[in-house]
Design a protein around this motif. Structure first.
Motif, PDB file in Angstrom:
ATOM      1  N   THR A   1       3.235  -6.736  -8.172  1.00 56.41           N
ATOM      2  CA  THR A   1       2.362  -6.942  -7.014  1.00 56.41           C
ATOM      3  C   THR A   1       1.187  -7.839  -7.382  1.00 56.41           C
ATOM      4  O   THR A   1       0.158  -7.835  -6.699  1.00 56.41           O
ATOM      5  N   ARG A   2       1.344  -8.618  -8.450  1.00 54.30           N
ATOM      6  CA  ARG A   2       0.281  -9.552  -8.824  1.00 54.30           C
ATOM      7  C   ARG A   2       0.117 -10.583  -7.704  1.00 54.30           C
ATOM      8  O   ARG A   2       1.059 -10.859  -6.945  1.00 54.30           O
ATOM      9  N   PRO A   3      -1.075 -11.159  -7.570  1.00 56.74           N
ATOM     10  CA  PRO A   3      -1.294 -12.162  -6.526  1.00 56.74           C
ATOM     11  C   PRO A   3      -0.266 -13.285  -6.596  1.00 56.74           C
ATOM     12  O   PRO A   3      -0.004 -13.851  -7.658  1.00 56.74           O
ATOM     13  N   GLY A   4       0.364 -13.572  -5.467  1.00 56.14           N
ATOM     14  CA  GLY A   4       1.341 -14.642  -5.396  1.00 56.14           C
ATOM     15  C   GLY A   4       2.761 -14.260  -5.744  1.00 56.14           C
ATOM     16  O   GLY A   4       3.674 -15.080  -5.609  1.00 56.14           O
ATOM     17  N   ALA A   5       2.979 -13.030  -6.182  1.00 55.79           N
ATOM     18  CA  ALA A   5       4.323 -12.619  -6.597  1.00 55.79           C
ATOM     19  C   ALA A   5       5.284 -12.577  -5.410  1.00 55.79           C
ATOM     20  O   ALA A   5       4.907 -12.202  -4.287  1.00 55.79           O
TER      21      ALA A   5
ATOM     22  N   ASP B   1       2.120 -12.312  -1.861  1.00 56.80           N
ATOM     23  CA  ASP B   1       2.106 -13.762  -1.671  1.00 56.80           C
ATOM     24  C   ASP B   1       1.160 -14.213  -0.560  1.00 56.80           C
ATOM     25  O   ASP B   1       0.875 -15.410  -0.434  1.00 56.80           O
ATOM     26  N   VAL B   2       0.658 -13.272   0.247  1.00 51.22           N
ATOM     27  CA  VAL B   2      -0.251 -13.641   1.343  1.00 51.22           C
ATOM     28  C   VAL B   2      -1.549 -12.851   1.341  1.00 51.22           C
ATOM     29  O   VAL B   2      -2.445 -13.124   2.136  1.00 51.22           O
ATOM     30  N   MET B   3      -1.695 -11.869   0.454  1.00 50.70           N
ATOM     31  CA  MET B   3      -2.809 -10.933   0.586  1.00 50.70           C
ATOM     32  C   MET B   3      -4.181 -11.600   0.444  1.00 50.70           C
ATOM     33  O   MET B   3      -5.151 -11.162   1.064  1.00 50.70           O
ATOM     34  N   ASP B   4      -4.266 -12.673  -0.343  1.00 53.36           N
ATOM     35  CA  ASP B   4      -5.569 -13.310  -0.529  1.00 53.36           C
ATOM     36  C   ASP B   4      -6.062 -13.993   0.745  1.00 53.36           C
ATOM     37  O   ASP B   4      -7.250 -14.317   0.863  1.00 53.36           O
TER      38      ASP B   4
ATOM     39  N   PHE C   1      -6.450  -5.861  -3.856  1.00 53.62           N
ATOM     40  CA  PHE C   1      -5.450  -6.189  -2.847  1.00 53.62           C
ATOM     41  C   PHE C   1      -6.155  -6.643  -1.570  1.00 53.62           C
ATOM     42  O   PHE C   1      -6.808  -5.851  -0.895  1.00 53.62           O
ATOM     43  N   ALA C   2      -6.015  -7.930  -1.243  1.00 51.60           N
ATOM     44  CA  ALA C   2      -6.726  -8.519  -0.098  1.00 51.60           C
ATOM     45  C   ALA C   2      -8.227  -8.304  -0.222  1.00 51.60           C
ATOM     46  O   ALA C   2      -8.917  -8.078   0.761  1.00 51.60           O
ATOM     47  N   LYS C   3      -8.704  -8.372  -1.457  1.00 52.84           N
ATOM     48  CA  LYS C   3     -10.139  -8.188  -1.711  1.00 52.84           C
ATOM     49  C   LYS C   3     -10.561  -9.150  -2.815  1.00 52.84           C
ATOM     50  O   LYS C   3     -10.138  -9.005  -3.956  1.00 52.84           O
ATOM     51  N   PRO C   4     -11.401 -10.127  -2.476  1.00 53.12           N
ATOM     52  CA  PRO C   4     -11.926 -11.002  -3.522  1.00 53.12           C
ATOM     53  C   PRO C   4     -12.851 -10.230  -4.445  1.00 53.12           C
ATOM     54  O   PRO C   4     -13.242  -9.095  -4.146  1.00 53.12           O
ATOM     55  N   GLY C   5     -13.211 -10.844  -5.563  1.00 53.23           N
ATOM     56  CA  GLY C   5     -13.952 -10.138  -6.607  1.00 53.23           C
ATOM     57  C   GLY C   5     -15.113  -9.316  -6.125  1.00 53.23           C
ATOM     58  O   GLY C   5     -15.222  -8.123  -6.417  1.00 53.23           O
TER      59      GLY C   5
END
Length: 290
Positions: free
Chosen positions: A45-49, A129-132, A173-177
């Motif tokens: 579930t890494r970003p972009g996976a 793949d879309v969470m960001d 998950f759908a949360k920036p730093g």
């Protein structure tokens, strides 16, 4: 909760435990190091996976779950698919850790109700793949609590009992730093909703950004374990039910420190510490007056 990634593309270990034999051996090591639960997952579930086919996820996960259960390990399965969840529970998994909170598979709530298994519902807005692109919040803590309450209502409507449910704010998950720190700092608000809370901060991007070097390059995943242990200690003090981590020994030590710190905050009943303090005050002031 010790992480057992049976994937070739994990952000944290790069597929080091991809084969069943390696995954089982790693899980048993984590158990010896103090893990209370082993979280076995077959889809990154890494970003972009990208998603993997369900048959492939089953082939990755089930042999590891079976082998660990046969060795007496308490196992959870990290999946968003009802089919994988049911198959893992049938083979002895005692918890389903669903990063989608049931949103990725409409059948998940029914499976959880029918099996009676403990269920972690994480805050989630979309696949890796879309969470960001979905990180839009008015107040991240308020919004996460509200959206988790919606998931609880759906679970109840399918017959899932509240005492089966654990909540996870979904760090990263759908949360920036910057959005992750309020969720940690205001953890007592999540705990106050009355459900056990799982915290999964281990090696995540927001820790890498926190530990970035002078030119802004984030610290790599393996360099984030110290920060992860610090989060573990603070989460334990503020009421987290469990932490999901890659490096178990450091977090076990962190929990011990947090427990010792908390137990030392108040004198034990009947210890006489308060009386001793009063005597010391009299000695300093020469009497009992203020």
């Amino acid at each position: 909760m010790g992480v057992v990634n049976v994937t070739p593309d994990s952000f944290s270990d790069g597929g080091r435990w991809y084969t069943p034999a390696a995954a089982v051996a790693h899980g048993l090591t984590l158990l010896e190091q103090g893990a209370d639960l082993l979280d076995v997952g077959g889809e990154s579930t890494r970003p972009g996976a990208r998603r993997v086919p369900v048959d492939e996820e089953l082939q990755r996960v089930l042999p590891v779950v079976e082998a660990l259960v046969d060795r007496g390990a308490p196992v959870s399965v990290d999946t968003t698919r009802a089919q994988v969840a049911r198959a893992a529970v049938d083979r002895g998994a005692v918890l389903v850790n669903d990063v989608s909170g049931g949103l990725a598979d409409d059948d998940m709530a029914r499976v959880i109700a029918e099996t009676g298994v403990t269920y972690v519902a994480m805050h989630w807005r979309g696949h890796a793949d879309v969470m960001d692109e979905l990180a839009d919040y008015d107040d991240v803590v308020t919004d996460v609590r509200h959206e988790l309450a919606q998931r609880r209502a759906v679970l109840r409507s399918h017959g899932v009992h509240d005492d089966q449910v654990v909540l996870d704010p979904g760090l990263g998950f759908a949360k920036p730093g910057a959005s992750n720190w309020p969720l940690l700092a205001r953890l007592p608000e999540l705990v106050a909703d009355g459900f056990p809370v799982l915290v999964g901060a281990s090696r995540k991007r927001f820790l890498g950004h926190l530990l970035a070097d002078a030119d802004g390059t984030p610290a790599p995943p393996l360099a984030r374990d110290g920060a992860t242990a610090a989060v573990t200690a603070l989460a334990a003090v503020h009421g987290a039910w469990c932490v999901r981590v890659h490096d178990v020994p450091a977090s076990v030590d962190a929990v011990r420190v947090a427990a010792a710190w908390q137990s030392a905050q108040q004198p034990a009943p009947g210890s006489g510490v308060d009386d001793e303090l009063a005597v010391d005050d009299e000695a300093r002031t020469g009497g009992t007056g203020p």
